[in-house]
Design a protein around this motif. Structure first.
Motif, PDB file in Angstrom:
ATOM      1  N   TYR A 177      68.905 130.462 -54.570  1.00 23.67           N
ATOM      2  CA  TYR A 177      69.090 130.382 -53.178  1.00 23.67           C
ATOM      3  C   TYR A 177      68.038 130.623 -52.079  1.00 23.67           C
ATOM      4  O   TYR A 177      68.046 130.905 -51.177  1.00 23.67           O
ATOM      5  CB  TYR A 177      70.213 131.259 -52.788  1.00 23.67           C
ATOM      6  CG  TYR A 177      71.582 130.589 -53.309  1.00 23.67           C
ATOM      7  CD1 TYR A 177      72.143 129.457 -53.022  1.00 23.67           C
ATOM      8  CD2 TYR A 177      72.311 131.391 -54.604  1.00 23.67           C
ATOM      9  CE1 TYR A 177      73.165 128.989 -53.693  1.00 23.67           C
ATOM     10  CE2 TYR A 177      73.330 131.071 -55.062  1.00 23.67           C
ATOM     11  CZ  TYR A 177      74.037 129.738 -54.557  1.00 23.67           C
ATOM     12  OH  TYR A 177      74.949 129.315 -55.237  1.00 23.67           O
ATOM     13  N   ASN A 178      66.856 130.703 -52.927  1.00 22.78           N
ATOM     14  CA  ASN A 178      65.437 131.139 -52.062  1.00 22.78           C
ATOM     15  C   ASN A 178      65.350 130.195 -50.742  1.00 22.78           C
ATOM     16  O   ASN A 178      64.964 130.488 -49.722  1.00 22.78           O
ATOM     17  CB  ASN A 178      64.388 131.421 -52.933  1.00 22.78           C
ATOM     18  CG  ASN A 178      64.523 132.601 -53.817  1.00 22.78           C
ATOM     19  OD1 ASN A 178      65.631 133.647 -53.622  1.00 22.78           O
ATOM     20  ND2 ASN A 178      63.970 132.837 -55.064  1.00 22.78           N
TER      21      ASN A 178
ATOM     22  N   GLN B  22      67.432 128.055 -49.407  1.00 23.48           N
ATOM     23  CA  GLN B  22      68.351 128.017 -48.479  1.00 23.48           C
ATOM     24  C   GLN B  22      68.338 129.175 -47.472  1.00 23.48           C
ATOM     25  O   GLN B  22      68.561 129.034 -46.193  1.00 23.48           O
ATOM     26  CB  GLN B  22      69.811 128.119 -48.930  1.00 23.48           C
ATOM     27  CG  GLN B  22      70.266 126.611 -49.558  1.00 23.48           C
ATOM     28  CD  GLN B  22      69.888 126.612 -51.101  1.00 23.48           C
ATOM     29  OE1 GLN B  22      69.045 127.224 -51.768  1.00 23.48           O
ATOM     30  NE2 GLN B  22      70.595 125.603 -51.569  1.00 23.48           N
ATOM     31  N   MET B  23      67.758 130.455 -48.057  1.00 24.26           N
ATOM     32  CA  MET B  23      67.661 131.614 -46.970  1.00 24.26           C
ATOM     33  C   MET B  23      66.291 131.409 -46.378  1.00 24.26           C
ATOM     34  O   MET B  23      66.439 131.633 -44.932  1.00 24.26           O
ATOM     35  CB  MET B  23      67.467 132.802 -48.063  1.00 24.26           C
ATOM     36  CG  MET B  23      68.538 133.218 -48.821  1.00 24.26           C
ATOM     37  SD  MET B  23      69.911 133.623 -47.598  1.00 24.26           S
ATOM     38  CE  MET B  23      69.313 135.031 -46.743  1.00 24.26           C
TER      39      MET B  23
END
Length: 105
Positions: A61-62, A64-65
């Protein structure tokens, strides 16, 4: 099945359209929208890389962050940019780039 190359192709096309809009158009609003399109193309590429870069079956999820922070900064950019465009229109009665040759009022 949609692959990473498909996402990157769409992202590249969006970025190229935005870049062409920045270079070829003379209206400040169109240039501003083209810049936002370029940011969205970068966001699409980041999400695509994050989706296809999972480790051991777990999602990453890096990307998306990072996209979340880019969207937040873009929202602030829209507020400030549109305020500047409105101020220039009130002062000069135009939003064409060639008619605005100086930033002094």
């Amino acid at each position: 099945m949609v692959t990473l190359n498909d996402y990157l192709l769409v992202s590249g096309l969006l970025f190229a359209l935005g870049f062409a809009g920045v270079l070829l158009r003379r209206n400040l609003l169109i240039i501003f929208m083209s810049l936002e399109m370029m940011l969205n193309a970068a966001n699409l590429a980041l999400v695509a890389f994050a989706r296809f870069n999972g480790t051991e079956g777990l999602p990453n999820y890096n990307g998306q962050m990072l996209v979340f922070f880019i969207i937040t900064v873009a929202a602030a950019e829209v507020a400030v940019g549109l305020a500047i465009i409105v101020a220039l229109y009130r002062a000069r009665q135009t939003v064409h780039v060639e008619d605005i040759n100086t930033l002094k009022f």
